[in-house]
Design a protein around this motif. Structure first.
Motif, short mmCIF file in Angstrom:
data_model
loop_
_atom_site.label_atom_id
_atom_site.label_comp_id
_atom_site.label_asym_id
_atom_site.label_seq_id
_atom_site.Cartn_x
_atom_site.Cartn_y
_atom_site.Cartn_z
N LEU A 128 0.83 -1.20 0.00
CA LEU A 128 0.00 0.00 0.00
C LEU A 128 0.87 1.25 0.00
CD1 LEU A 128 -2.82 -0.88 2.58
CD2 LEU A 128 -3.06 -0.64 0.11
N GLY A 129 1.90 1.24 0.85
CA GLY A 129 2.78 2.39 0.96
C GLY A 129 3.54 2.65 -0.33
N ALA A 130 4.03 1.60 -0.96
CA ALA A 130 4.77 1.75 -2.21
C ALA A 130 3.88 2.35 -3.31
CB ALA A 130 5.34 0.41 -2.65
N GLY A 131 2.63 1.90 -3.35
CA GLY A 131 1.70 2.42 -4.34
C GLY A 131 1.41 3.89 -4.13
N LEU A 132 1.21 4.29 -2.87
CA LEU A 132 0.93 5.69 -2.58
C LEU A 132 2.13 6.57 -2.89
CD1 LEU A 132 -0.79 7.96 -1.49
CD2 LEU A 132 -0.15 7.28 0.85
N ARG A 133 3.32 6.10 -2.51
CA ARG A 133 4.52 6.88 -2.80
C ARG A 133 4.72 7.06 -4.31
NH1 ARG A 133 6.61 4.04 1.76
NH2 ARG A 133 7.42 2.41 0.39
N ARG A 134 4.47 5.99 -5.07
CA ARG A 134 4.61 6.09 -6.52
C ARG A 134 3.62 7.11 -7.09
NH1 ARG A 134 5.23 0.43 -6.33
NH2 ARG A 134 3.03 0.16 -6.83
N SER A 135 2.39 7.06 -6.59
CA SER A 135 1.37 8.00 -7.08
C SER A 135 1.75 9.44 -6.78
CB SER A 135 0.00 7.67 -6.46
OG SER A 135 -0.45 6.39 -6.85
N LEU A 136 2.23 9.68 -5.57
CA LEU A 136 2.62 11.04 -5.20
C LEU A 136 3.83 11.50 -6.01
CD1 LEU A 136 2.19 10.80 -1.32
CD2 LEU A 136 0.86 12.26 -2.86
N ASP A 137 4.83 10.65 -6.10
CA ASP A 137 6.06 11.04 -6.82
C ASP A 137 5.80 11.28 -8.30
OD1 ASP A 137 7.55 10.92 -4.49
OD2 ASP A 137 8.23 8.85 -4.84
N ALA A 138 4.96 10.43 -8.89
CA ALA A 138 4.70 10.55 -10.33
C ALA A 138 3.76 11.71 -10.66
CB ALA A 138 4.11 9.25 -10.86
N SER A 139 3.02 12.19 -9.67
CA SER A 139 2.00 13.21 -9.93
C SER A 139 2.60 14.56 -10.31
CB SER A 139 1.11 13.38 -8.70
OG SER A 139 1.82 14.03 -7.65
N GLY A 140 3.77 14.87 -9.77
CA GLY A 140 4.34 16.20 -9.98
C GLY A 140 3.66 17.27 -9.16
N LEU A 141 2.75 16.88 -8.26
CA LEU A 141 2.03 17.85 -7.43
C LEU A 141 2.90 18.34 -6.27
CD1 LEU A 141 -1.40 15.97 -7.24
CD2 LEU A 141 -0.93 18.07 -8.54
N ASP A 142 2.45 19.40 -5.66
CA ASP A 142 3.12 20.00 -4.51
C ASP A 142 2.46 19.42 -3.26
OD1 ASP A 142 4.66 21.59 -2.96
OD2 ASP A 142 3.91 23.50 -3.73
N TRP A 143 3.06 18.41 -2.63
CA TRP A 143 2.41 17.69 -1.55
C TRP A 143 3.33 17.54 -0.34
CZ3 TRP A 143 5.19 13.44 -0.12
CH2 TRP A 143 6.05 12.88 -1.07
#
Length: 205
Positions: A128-143
């Motif tokens: 779950l954590g790996a999937g969330l990190r990938r989504s955040l990193d790939a998004s290019g958003l400011d998070w």
């Protein structure tokens, strides 16, 4: 009347009835920011001067997109969410922000219990954590991921009013966290990091 020297930030809070959500609303209103409570029942929160209520939930990309359009910062209070619901709700938040385009995406603060993501010894949690990190990193958003300390349940905006010496210790703890998060937004700190709030005098690391 708005103080012209105060930066006019527009904020949104998902799960605004959470104790930290209520503290964020109180602190933002005190700073004369524009704050919107984002919830699926507009009758679920008490109206007060300066507070907007907008329909919004983390259940779909479209509802997120409509709720956060035009905002500078969004705080998703996820401390009460079931762990298994977090990936889907975080995914809707990310995709809803992406749907606004680069110029319209706000700063995102995902506030919750992230011990399982940062330091997990369970294979399901790791996935779950790996999937969330990938989504955040790939998004290019400011998070920013925010690890929040335990806070008392049931706090409301009025618990944070009055002089500093008259606010109860539990309310003071929640308000310190809220003030620290608003400082993070104003100063642009800890982008693409996991921030741990200690809940005492705005402490963080």
């Amino acid at each position: 009347m708005h103080n012209l020297e105060t930066p006019r930030l527009k904020l949104g809070v998902f799960n605004p009835l959470d104790s930290l959500g209520q503290a964020l609303i109180a602190a933002a209103l005190h700073r004369q920011y524009e704050v919107s409570a984002l919830l699926d029942d507009l009758n679920g929160i008490t109206a007060r001067p300066g507070l907007r209520c907008k329909l919004g939930s983390l259940e779909s990309v479209e509802t997120v997109k409509q709720a956060i359009a035009g905002l500078d910062g969004v705080f998703a209070c996820l401390g009460g969410e079931r762990q298994e619901d977090l990936p889907a709700h975080c995914g809707c938040l990310i995709d809803g922000a992406l749907a606004l385009g680069d110029a319209g995406a706000p700063r995102l603060f995902l506030v919750g219990r992230w011990e399982w993501l940062v330091d997990s010894d369970d294979s399901d949690d790791e996935a779950l954590g790996a999937g969330l990190r990938r989504s955040l990193d790939a998004s290019g958003l400011d998070w920013t991921l925010v690890e929040m300390p335990p806070l008392a349940a049931g706090l409301r905006v009025d618990d944070f009013s009055g002089e500093a010496t008259t606010i109860g210790s539990e309310a003071r703890r929640a308000l310190d966290c809220a003030e620290a998060l608003l400082d993070e937004l104003r100063l642009g700190l800890h982008r693409h990091q996991c921030l741990r709030l200690r809940g005492a005098n705005g402490g963080r690391d």
